[in-house]
Design a protein around this motif. Structure first.
Motif, short mmCIF file in Angstrom:
data_model
loop_
_atom_site.label_atom_id
_atom_site.label_comp_id
_atom_site.label_asym_id
_atom_site.label_seq_id
_atom_site.Cartn_x
_atom_site.Cartn_y
_atom_site.Cartn_z
N MET A 1 0.81 -1.08 -0.04
CA MET A 1 -0.05 0.09 -0.04
C MET A 1 0.81 1.13 -0.02
SD MET A 1 -2.94 -1.33 2.71
CE MET A 1 -3.89 0.28 2.71
N ARG A 2 1.94 1.30 0.24
CA ARG A 2 2.92 2.27 0.18
C ARG A 2 3.63 2.56 -1.20
NH1 ARG A 2 8.35 3.37 3.00
NH2 ARG A 2 8.51 5.83 3.17
N CYS A 3 4.34 1.46 -1.64
CA CYS A 3 5.18 1.81 -2.87
C CYS A 3 4.26 1.23 -4.23
CB CYS A 3 6.48 1.07 -2.86
SG CYS A 3 6.52 -0.80 -2.86
N GLY A 4 3.26 0.55 -4.06
CA GLY A 4 2.50 -0.12 -4.95
C GLY A 4 3.02 -1.34 -5.77
N ARG A 5 4.20 -1.95 -5.12
CA ARG A 5 4.60 -3.17 -5.72
C ARG A 5 3.69 -4.16 -5.54
NH1 ARG A 5 10.36 -6.14 -4.03
NH2 ARG A 5 9.80 -7.90 -4.65
N VAL A 6 3.64 -5.05 -6.50
CA VAL A 6 2.80 -6.29 -6.52
C VAL A 6 3.58 -7.63 -6.54
CG1 VAL A 6 0.76 -7.65 -7.66
CG2 VAL A 6 0.81 -4.88 -7.51
N PHE B 1 -3.86 -9.59 -1.06
CA PHE B 1 -3.52 -9.12 0.32
C PHE B 1 -2.94 -7.72 0.13
CE2 PHE B 1 -3.61 -13.72 0.31
CZ PHE B 1 -4.21 -14.23 1.41
N TYR B 2 -3.09 -6.70 1.07
CA TYR B 2 -2.82 -5.29 1.09
C TYR B 2 -2.11 -5.26 2.38
CZ TYR B 2 -6.02 -4.58 -2.73
OH TYR B 2 -6.57 -4.56 -3.86
N GLY B 3 -0.81 -4.67 2.34
CA GLY B 3 -0.08 -4.44 3.43
C GLY B 3 1.29 -3.59 2.83
N LEU B 4 2.14 -4.04 3.67
CA LEU B 4 3.48 -3.13 3.40
C LEU B 4 4.60 -4.27 2.87
CD1 LEU B 4 3.72 -0.89 6.61
CD2 LEU B 4 3.08 -0.49 4.15
N CYS B 5 5.25 -4.06 1.91
CA CYS B 5 6.40 -4.99 1.43
C CYS B 5 7.62 -4.98 2.35
CB CYS B 5 6.81 -4.67 0.12
SG CYS B 5 7.68 -2.96 -0.10
N ARG B 6 8.47 -5.76 2.47
CA ARG B 6 9.81 -5.74 3.31
C ARG B 6 10.63 -4.36 3.37
NH1 ARG B 6 11.35 -11.37 1.93
NH2 ARG B 6 10.68 -12.43 3.95
N SER B 7 10.68 -3.61 2.09
CA SER B 7 11.35 -2.66 1.83
C SER B 7 10.80 -1.59 2.62
CB SER B 7 11.68 -2.26 0.13
OG SER B 7 12.44 -3.19 -0.13
N CYS B 8 9.49 -1.48 2.29
CA CYS B 8 8.58 -0.28 3.08
C CYS B 8 8.69 -0.69 4.54
CB CYS B 8 7.22 -0.15 2.33
SG CYS B 8 7.14 0.51 0.84
#
Length: 147
Positions: A98-103, A133-140
């Motif tokens: 949800m922060r960087c848009g990465r899928v 699933f919506y959330g934050l990836c590792r980088s974010c």
């Protein structure tokens, strides 16, 4: 999807394989599992074919979606993304940052047993489903100080 299948679908749709279409199809074939927006496709194809404009990319993505070569996916952020159409439907899920848009794809189908229960209990045969699933990836998470 193999290139022979792509050519067959283009022929069935009475379309020819133009150099622009070929570059875009090859881009998706070379990046399996990537969910690319029109802007991302344009940026990547410009490296190889600088004459391709964004309007051509949009038209080509629409055509390839109509012909069933690409699948359009909406992750709720206002930007459609595309991937090569899978032979078997619904065999992966999507993780959306949800922060960087990465899928990212999550390869295991988590809903097979649920589909079986739905068929057994309700007599309803599920042909397809979509799970995000919506959330934050590792980088974010690292950028925000989460562990």
């Amino acid at each position: 999807m193999q290139i022979a299948e792509v050519l067959q679908k283009l022929e069935q749709g009475a379309r020819r394989l133009t150099p622009q279409r070929e570059v875009i199809i090859r881009l998706f074939a070379e990046h399996p599992g990537r969910h690319l927006s029109a802007e991302e496709v344009h940026a990547l194809v410009k490296e190889e074919a600088s004459e391709i404009g964004l309007a051509t990319v949009y038209r080509t993505l629409e055509l390839l979606t109509e012909l069933g070569i690409l699948q359009r996916i909406n992750f709720g952020d206002g930007r459609a993304r595309y991937e090569l159409n899978q032979e078997e439907p619904h065999r992966h899920h999507h993780l959306v940052c949800m922060r960087c848009g990465r899928v990212e794809e999550y390869g295991e189908d988590l809903l097979d047993s649920l589909e079986g229960r739905i068929l057994e209990e309700r007599g309803f045969k599920v042909l397809d489903h979509e799970l995000k699933f919506y959330g934050l990836c590792r980088s974010c998470q690292k950028a925000q100080g989460h562990h």
